[in-house]
Design an enzyme around this catalytic site. Structure first.
Site, short mmCIF file in Angstrom:
data_model
loop_
_atom_site.label_atom_id
_atom_site.label_comp_id
_atom_site.label_asym_id
_atom_site.label_seq_id
_atom_site.Cartn_x
_atom_site.Cartn_y
_atom_site.Cartn_z
N ASP A 92 65.11 -49.81 2.83
CA ASP A 92 66.45 -49.31 3.18
C ASP A 92 67.57 -50.30 2.82
O ASP A 92 68.74 -50.04 3.12
CB ASP A 92 66.52 -49.02 4.68
CG ASP A 92 65.99 -47.62 5.03
OD1 ASP A 92 65.91 -46.77 4.13
OD2 ASP A 92 65.68 -47.40 6.22
N ARG A 117 64.28 -52.27 10.13
CA ARG A 117 65.35 -52.81 9.27
C ARG A 117 65.80 -54.21 9.69
O ARG A 117 66.68 -54.79 9.06
CB ARG A 117 66.56 -51.86 9.24
CG ARG A 117 66.25 -50.49 8.62
CD ARG A 117 67.52 -49.71 8.28
NE ARG A 117 68.30 -50.35 7.21
CZ ARG A 117 69.47 -49.89 6.75
NH1 ARG A 117 69.99 -48.81 7.27
NH2 ARG A 117 70.11 -50.52 5.78
N ARG A 162 73.27 -45.31 16.62
CA ARG A 162 72.92 -46.65 16.13
C ARG A 162 73.75 -47.75 16.80
O ARG A 162 73.24 -48.47 17.64
CB ARG A 162 73.09 -46.69 14.60
CG ARG A 162 72.19 -45.70 13.84
CD ARG A 162 70.72 -46.06 13.98
NE ARG A 162 69.83 -45.14 13.30
CZ ARG A 162 69.44 -45.27 12.03
NH1 ARG A 162 69.87 -46.26 11.29
NH2 ARG A 162 68.61 -44.39 11.51
N HIS A 191 75.26 -41.98 11.61
CA HIS A 191 76.22 -43.08 11.37
C HIS A 191 77.60 -42.44 11.19
O HIS A 191 77.71 -41.34 10.62
CB HIS A 191 75.90 -43.83 10.06
CG HIS A 191 74.83 -44.88 10.18
ND1 HIS A 191 73.84 -45.02 9.23
CD2 HIS A 191 74.62 -45.87 11.09
CE1 HIS A 191 73.06 -46.05 9.57
NE2 HIS A 191 73.52 -46.57 10.69
N CYS A 296 76.84 -45.03 1.99
CA CYS A 296 75.79 -45.89 2.54
C CYS A 296 75.39 -46.99 1.57
O CYS A 296 74.97 -48.06 1.98
CB CYS A 296 74.52 -45.07 2.84
SG CYS A 296 74.75 -43.74 4.00
#
Ligand code: ARG
Length: 303
Positions: A92, A117, A162, A191, A296
């Site tokens: 990611d 992550r 998140r 997000h 992103c």
């Protein structure tokens, strides 16, 4: 109070009523400096958002080609793009928006919600330090520009999936800017940058009137209180349709004039053109398998 002449529909000349002579504002481009990460190790090996299906095969070579087209488009438009080395085992890492929030030469590091992550964080901090940024290590869980978007002098800050609410206060303390919390409620739009796009960086309240920020958002991704805040602050915002939101249309990058968007977000493209923006379609279908899109893959570096 100044008066504005707004003709009523019935008195409008026919052409104007049909939109043929509508006044479309001229948009100014602002050159950016971005951080990106080539998706050499991209795949979907775990599931931390509803878009990710580890059982479904991914095509890393295609992801790299699509990413390259985004990179090339930025350069063609005159932007500067820095690169951070991809790390094997961190699929990611291509989504650099989550690598921090950078403003005034200060890089506020990420603290990822999920352990999958976590190892990206030190890599981004090291990159910022090596590139002359004033690095701030976070105490609170936050996923950088994925959830924090600068609109004029204000930072719009997402929570719900998140970034933690406490990170909004940390952000305000570090940058000394107004932080407006917005709550996300739909797990597909986990997000802030999947549900809201800042289109025009020059936000100004003319004569004490409402802010004229160029933003676009998907209303149903937010709770009722956040929708009320957005309506009140940004009465001119583009409110996109569900269909455009569902193809990640809002995960867009704007330089104030060109707006890089998914080619599937056709309704949003039309709305952008009506406001004088130039939509530039870039297809990142392979990266959508990881639940990410154009924004992103893009972190803005503000000196
Ligand atoms: N698979 C990544 C995750 O779930 C995608 C991140 C998308 N990034 C973003 N800024 N919306 O964390």
């Amino acid at each position: 109070m100044s008066t504005q002449h707004v003709p009523e529909a019935s008195t409008m000349p026919e052409a104007a009523a049909a939109g043929a002579t509508a006044v479309v504002p001229e948009r100014n481009q602002h050159l950016r400096r971005y951080l990106m990460c080539r998706p050499e190790h991209f795949t979907v090996s775990y599931r931390i958002n509803p878009w990710m299906e580890p059982a479904r095969p991914t095509d890393t070579a295609l992801a790299v080609r699509q990413w390259q087209a985004l990179y090339d488009t930025y350069l063609e438009l005159g932007h500067q793009v820095e690169l951070i080395d991809p790390i094997p085992g961190l699929p990611d890492m291509v989504y650099t928006a989550n690598g921090g929030f950078v403003l005034d030469g200060i890089a506020y590091g990420p603290k990822f919600r999920y352990p999958e992550r976590a190892a990206e964080a030190p890599a981004f901090l090291a990159w910022f330090a090596a590139n002359g940024f004033d690095v701030r290590e976070p105490d609170e869980v936050n996923e950088g520009e994925g959830d924090f978007l600068l609109a004029g002098d204000t930072i719009l800050a997402g929570s719900g999936f998140r970034s933690a609410g406490a990170s909004h206060r940390e952000l305000a303390r570090i940058f000394g800017r107004e932080v407006v919390p917005l709550r996300l409620v739909d797990p597909r739009f986990y997000h802030l940058d999947t549900a809201l796009a800042v289109l025009d960086p020059v936000v100004g309240a003319a004569n004490g009137g409402p802010e004229r920020a160029g933003i676009a958002y998907l209303a149903e991704a937010f709770d009722a209180e956040s929708i009320a805040v957005l309506r009140a602050r940004y009465p001119d915002a583009i409110v996109v349709d569900r269909a455009d939101g569902a193809v990640f249309g809002l995960n867009a990058a704007s330089d104030g004039r060109h707006v890089l968007i998914s080619p599937r977000a056709t309704g949003f493209a039309r709305q952008l053109r009506e406001r004088g923006y130039t939509p530039v379609p870039v297809d990142l279908s392979e990266l959508l398998l990881g639940g990410g899109g154009i924004k992103c893959c893009t972190l803005e570096l503000r000196g």
